[in-house]
Design a protein around this motif. Structure first.
Motif, short mmCIF file in Angstrom:
data_model
loop_
_atom_site.label_atom_id
_atom_site.label_comp_id
_atom_site.label_asym_id
_atom_site.label_seq_id
_atom_site.Cartn_x
_atom_site.Cartn_y
_atom_site.Cartn_z
N LYS A 9 0.35 -1.05 0.19
CA LYS A 9 0.44 0.28 0.15
C LYS A 9 0.81 1.30 -0.15
N ARG A 10 1.48 1.24 0.39
CA ARG A 10 2.72 2.05 0.95
C ARG A 10 3.74 2.34 -0.10
N GLN A 11 3.82 1.50 -1.02
CA GLN A 11 4.92 1.46 -2.39
C GLN A 11 3.40 1.86 -3.63
N SER A 12 2.30 1.57 -3.18
CA SER A 12 1.43 2.01 -5.01
C SER A 12 1.16 3.61 -4.15
N GLU A 13 1.09 4.27 -3.21
CA GLU A 13 0.79 5.32 -2.53
C GLU A 13 2.02 6.67 -3.20
N GLY A 14 3.24 5.82 -3.01
CA GLY A 14 4.26 6.74 -3.50
C GLY A 14 4.65 6.45 -4.73
N ILE A 15 3.98 5.34 -5.84
CA ILE A 15 4.13 6.04 -7.01
C ILE A 15 3.13 6.86 -7.78
N GLU A 16 1.94 7.08 -6.95
CA GLU A 16 1.16 7.58 -8.07
C GLU A 16 0.80 9.08 -7.08
N ALA A 17 1.65 9.16 -6.34
CA ALA A 17 2.00 10.78 -5.38
C ALA A 17 3.13 11.09 -6.27
N LYS A 18 4.47 10.30 -6.72
CA LYS A 18 5.82 10.94 -8.02
C LYS A 18 5.14 10.71 -9.45
N LYS A 19 3.66 10.16 -9.67
CA LYS A 19 3.42 10.43 -10.75
C LYS A 19 2.40 11.50 -10.75
N GLU A 20 1.95 11.96 -9.18
CA GLU A 20 0.87 13.45 -9.60
C GLU A 20 2.28 14.50 -9.69
N ARG A 21 3.24 14.11 -8.82
CA ARG A 21 4.37 15.06 -8.87
C ARG A 21 4.86 15.42 -10.50
N GLY A 22 4.58 14.47 -11.79
CA GLY A 22 5.67 15.13 -12.48
C GLY A 22 6.90 14.54 -12.44
N ASN A 23 7.46 13.63 -11.96
CA ASN A 23 8.66 12.89 -11.56
C ASN A 23 8.51 11.50 -11.63
N TRP A 24 7.74 10.79 -12.55
CA TRP A 24 8.03 9.61 -13.24
C TRP A 24 9.20 8.58 -13.85
N SER A 25 9.52 10.47 -14.70
CA SER A 25 10.12 9.33 -15.47
C SER A 25 11.55 8.92 -15.02
N ASP A 26 12.10 9.40 -14.09
CA ASP A 26 13.48 9.25 -12.93
C ASP A 26 13.15 8.26 -11.81
N TYR A 27 11.87 7.67 -12.41
CA TYR A 27 12.09 6.12 -11.86
C TYR A 27 11.77 5.16 -11.77
N GLY A 28 12.76 3.94 -11.06
CA GLY A 28 13.29 3.04 -11.69
C GLY A 28 15.16 3.10 -11.15
N ARG A 29 15.49 1.90 -12.17
CA ARG A 29 17.02 1.91 -12.25
C ARG A 29 17.42 2.74 -13.12
N PRO A 30 19.25 3.58 -13.32
CA PRO A 30 19.12 4.39 -14.18
C PRO A 30 19.76 3.42 -15.25
N ARG A 31 19.86 3.82 -16.23
CA ARG A 31 20.56 3.39 -17.58
C ARG A 31 22.25 3.10 -17.25
#
Length: 99
Positions: free
Chosen positions: A30-52
């Motif tokens: 639940k905390r993880q999904s809330e964090g992902i949703e918050a990151k999407k709302e802030r517009g920071n989703w592009s830097d999510y995950g492991r760097p290339r």
């Protein structure tokens, strides 16, 4: 009689630990999904995950040499310092963008 009581107590403790672990897993999900949703709302989703490991241009440049026949795939992997799955992921991305 004592053995049965001990088995019953042990089983109860195991069930209690299992229920605690399950509750913690649900909380974490639940905390993880809330964090992902918050990151999407802030517009920071592009830097999510492991760097290339490297930029696409560098891998494309070396992969073009493979296509020309100048080097082999294994040489390209060693040259770029990539593992086999990573190399083929970059190869797939190159082919998708250049079709």
């Amino acid at each position: 009689m004592v053995t049965m009581m001990m088995e019953t107590i042990n089983n109860m403790l195991i069930e209690m630990y299992v229920s605690f672990a399950h509750a913690e897993m649900e909380k974490r999900a639940k905390r993880q999904s809330e964090g992902i949703e918050a990151k999407k709302e802030r517009g920071n989703w592009s830097d999510y995950g492991r760097p290339r490991t490297m930029d696409f241009e560098k891998s494309s440049k070396e992969y073009k040499r493979v296509l020309k026949g100048e080097i082999k795939s294994t040489e390209c992997m060693k040259l770029l310092g990539l593992t086999k799955p990573t190399y083929y992921r970059y190869k797939k991305e190159y082919e998708e963008k250049n079709m």
